[in-house]
Design a protein around this motif. Structure first.
Motif, PDB file in Angstrom:
ATOM      1  N   HIS A   1       0.697  -1.255  -0.063  1.00 24.16           N
ATOM      2  CA  HIS A   1      -0.022   0.125   0.084  1.00 24.16           C
ATOM      3  C   HIS A   1       0.874   1.183   0.242  1.00 24.16           C
ATOM      4  O   HIS A   1       1.236   1.814   0.934  1.00 24.16           O
ATOM      5  CB  HIS A   1      -0.976  -0.055   1.194  1.00 24.16           C
ATOM      6  N   PHE A   2       1.319   1.703  -1.384  1.00 32.72           N
ATOM      7  CA  PHE A   2       2.092   2.850  -1.235  1.00 32.72           C
ATOM      8  C   PHE A   2       1.383   4.194  -1.269  1.00 32.72           C
ATOM      9  O   PHE A   2      -0.026   4.223  -1.386  1.00 32.72           O
ATOM     10  CB  PHE A   2       2.770   2.867  -2.554  1.00 32.72           C
ATOM     11  N   GLY A   3       1.878   5.301  -1.066  1.00 33.79           N
ATOM     12  CA  GLY A   3       1.326   6.713  -1.089  1.00 33.79           C
ATOM     13  C   GLY A   3       2.084   7.752  -1.379  1.00 33.79           C
ATOM     14  O   GLY A   3       3.435   7.511  -1.645  1.00 33.79           O
ATOM     15  N   TRP A   4       1.492   8.890  -1.443  1.00 35.03           N
ATOM     16  CA  TRP A   4       2.048  10.172  -1.760  1.00 35.03           C
ATOM     17  C   TRP A   4       3.131  10.920  -0.696  1.00 35.03           C
ATOM     18  O   TRP A   4       2.723  10.477   0.468  1.00 35.03           O
ATOM     19  CB  TRP A   4       1.208  11.125  -2.255  1.00 35.03           C
ATOM     20  N   ASN A   5       4.098  11.445  -0.943  1.00 36.61           N
ATOM     21  CA  ASN A   5       4.976  11.978   0.108  1.00 36.61           C
ATOM     22  C   ASN A   5       4.299  13.041   0.594  1.00 36.61           C
ATOM     23  O   ASN A   5       4.749  13.585   2.014  1.00 36.61           O
ATOM     24  CB  ASN A   5       6.117  12.434  -0.495  1.00 36.61           C
ATOM     25  N   ALA A   6       3.192  13.876   0.244  1.00 40.36           N
ATOM     26  CA  ALA A   6       2.586  14.954   0.610  1.00 40.36           C
ATOM     27  C   ALA A   6       1.298  15.353   0.009  1.00 40.36           C
ATOM     28  O   ALA A   6       1.055  14.735  -0.949  1.00 40.36           O
ATOM     29  CB  ALA A   6       3.605  16.429   0.262  1.00 40.36           C
ATOM     30  N   CYS A   7       0.409  15.810   0.811  1.00 36.68           N
ATOM     31  CA  CYS A   7      -0.979  15.827   0.252  1.00 36.68           C
ATOM     32  C   CYS A   7      -1.706  16.998   0.966  1.00 36.68           C
ATOM     33  O   CYS A   7      -1.052  17.942   1.400  1.00 36.68           O
ATOM     34  CB  CYS A   7      -1.663  14.583   0.552  1.00 36.68           C
ATOM     35  N   SER A   8      -3.121  17.247   0.792  1.00 36.31           N
ATOM     36  CA  SER A   8      -3.460  18.449   1.342  1.00 36.31           C
ATOM     37  C   SER A   8      -3.594  18.594   3.104  1.00 36.31           C
ATOM     38  O   SER A   8      -3.889  19.753   3.322  1.00 36.31           O
ATOM     39  CB  SER A   8      -4.981  18.144   1.198  1.00 36.31           C
TER      40      SER A   8
END
Length: 464
Positions: free
Chosen positions: A72-79
């Motif tokens: 389950h990968f994800g973004w380094n930064a978000c809202s």
């Protein structure tokens, strides 16, 4: 790299995010789970209906090692970077943080300057993770206000406890273990938060030794897999409360909190009941300062001919739904449920979270049903709806059909023939498969999906 202005894919509220431009690319984990000595990969899929490559793989990044089992990968930064108490508005959503659940290796992947040709810029080796945290088997990545959060299933010896650790979202160095006081928490799986309430919710699956070789019937029948939620103080990093569903309800997995930060509730998917093989959805909620949890949806097992079942299920003479993923639209209206065993994909209106209403159902694959896709109506499919992701506007849904290689082989011993599909959601409720979008991946099995610019399970918000 800092930006002069906040990243345009960051939004203060879910309402503003719903008005964002539609995604044109999707990133998907591709697992080498069929015995060949080749690495896993990160695929790039064209999801722009106006493109001549629509529904096709347009890029692929092979990992440098064999045996990662990307998860389950994800973004380094978000809202979440716009939250007032830990603002980092000048970082950008640029890197994908891609963990290997088997290798405990974490890949930092740059999606710029060419989003169709992502590149690895750093690899965090398992020794570094162990030295800084004592954890192994990183599972789920979420971008938070002050860094990148990751769950881990257990310790370096394969037992527990599992927990959460933090990665710096500038240097990608592991900062350390998140918990200061874990209380009774031992098993780990998913985690999410209510940023407006300074509250973290965590769920339970099993330690690496409990899951890496498939379901252990002895552990399962004794009620030994996870069946609890844990409530934490986000700022103080301390355990506050334990919510026990009861040992009958095995594998309390995916968490989806309400996106509106003023709403103190969220949804949990439970894989199986030992009583009757049903699966269930629960809602956690706050009442008079304390948190509680209540079952709101029960999905029954389907009777089946034992000769059509894998050995693990023959004695039960039934197909369990096996809820393995859920997702919630950004307006907190529609909940989507993947039933990996029966091959059913469900939509519920959860505007009233305590009284959900079923509004849609699609079948694809399934242990017994083998339901076909409209693009290839005579081709029986196996696997079933598994990892599900929604566009920010709630109009497009993507899902894949591989769970986790040692579990795939138990429920689909013939071998999972992997695919990714797209579903169109209707504003009033209901949905239908897009007949033009049917991606088959050959030897590589498709798992987690992330959408360009963010999706409904990437971001969290501090404003409503």
């Amino acid at each position: 790299m800092s930006l002069w202005r906040p990243d345009p894919t960051f939004y203060p509220s879910p309402k503003m995010a719903m008005a964002a431009p539609p995604e044109k690319l999707a990133y998907v984990a591709m697992l080498n789970a069929n015995g060949h000595q080749r690495p896993d990969a990160l695929g790039v899929v064209d999801v722009d209906p106006a493109s001549t490559a629509y529904g096709r793989l347009v890029g692929q990044l092979d990992m440098p090692n064999v045996g990662d089992e990307l998860h389950h990968f994800g973004w380094n930064a978000c809202s979440a970077s716009l939250c007032p108490y830990a603002p980092h508005p000048h970082i950008e959503r640029r890197y994908l943080i891609v963990p290997g659940i088997n290798s405990s290796r974490i890949h930092i992947v740059d999606t710029k300057p060419d989003p169709k040709k992502p590149q690895i810029v750093k690899v965090i080796e398992p020794e570094a993770l162990a030295a800084r945290t004592g954890y192994a088997s990183p599972h789920t990545m979420h971008c938070g206000p002050e860094g990148i959060y990751s769950s881990a299933l257990g310790a370096t010896n394969g037992d527990g406890p599992g927990g959460i650790f933090i990665i710096d979202h500038d240097s990608f160095d592991i900062l350390g273990k998140w918990e200061l006081d874990r209380g009774p928490q031992y098993l780990a799986y998913d985690f999410w938060w209510h940023l407006g309430l300074d509250t973290v919710i965590t769920s339970e699956w099993g330690t690496p030794n409990m899951v890496r070789h498939g379901i252990n019937p002895e552990i399962l029948l004794k009620g030994g897999y996870g069946h609890k939620l844990h409530i934490w103080d986000l700022r103080k990093r301390r355990h506050l409360q334990e919510l026990d569903l009861g040992a009958e309800y095995q594998m309390a997995l995916e968490l989806r909190p309400a996106h509106d930060p003023t709403r103190a509730y969220g949804f949990l998917g439970v894989v199986v009941s030992l009583k009757d093989l049903s699966a269930s959805i629960w809602v956690w909620h706050r009442d008079n300062g304390k948190w509680g949890v209540k079952k709101i949806i029960e999905i029954p097992a389907e009777p089946a001919d034992p000769e059509k079942l894998p050995p693990l299920l023959e004695g039960f003479k039934a197909v369990p739904p096996l809820i393995t993923d859920i997702n919630l639209s950004l307006d907190d209206r529609f909940l989507y449920i993947s039933c990996w065993g029966t091959g059913e994909f469900l939509q519920y209106d959860v505007s009233d979270p305590f009284h959900p209403k079923k509004t849609g159902s699609i079948h694809l694959g399934g242990i017994v049903r083998h339901a076909a896709h409209p693009r290839a109506p005579k081709t029986e499919l196996n696997g079933g709806p598994q990892m599900v992701e929604l566009s920010r506007d709630g109009k497009r849904i993507y899902f894949t059909n591989s769970l986790y290689s040692p579990w795939d082989v138990q429920f689909y011993p013939e071998g999972v023939r992997s695919w990714m599909v797209k579903v169109d959601a209707k504003p009033e409720g209901g949905m239908e498969l897009d007949p033009k979008f049917f991606l088959e991946s050959g030897d590589l099995r498709l798992h987690q999906v992330r959408l360009e610019g963010g999706d409904t399970s990437s971001d969290s918000y501090c404003y409503s």
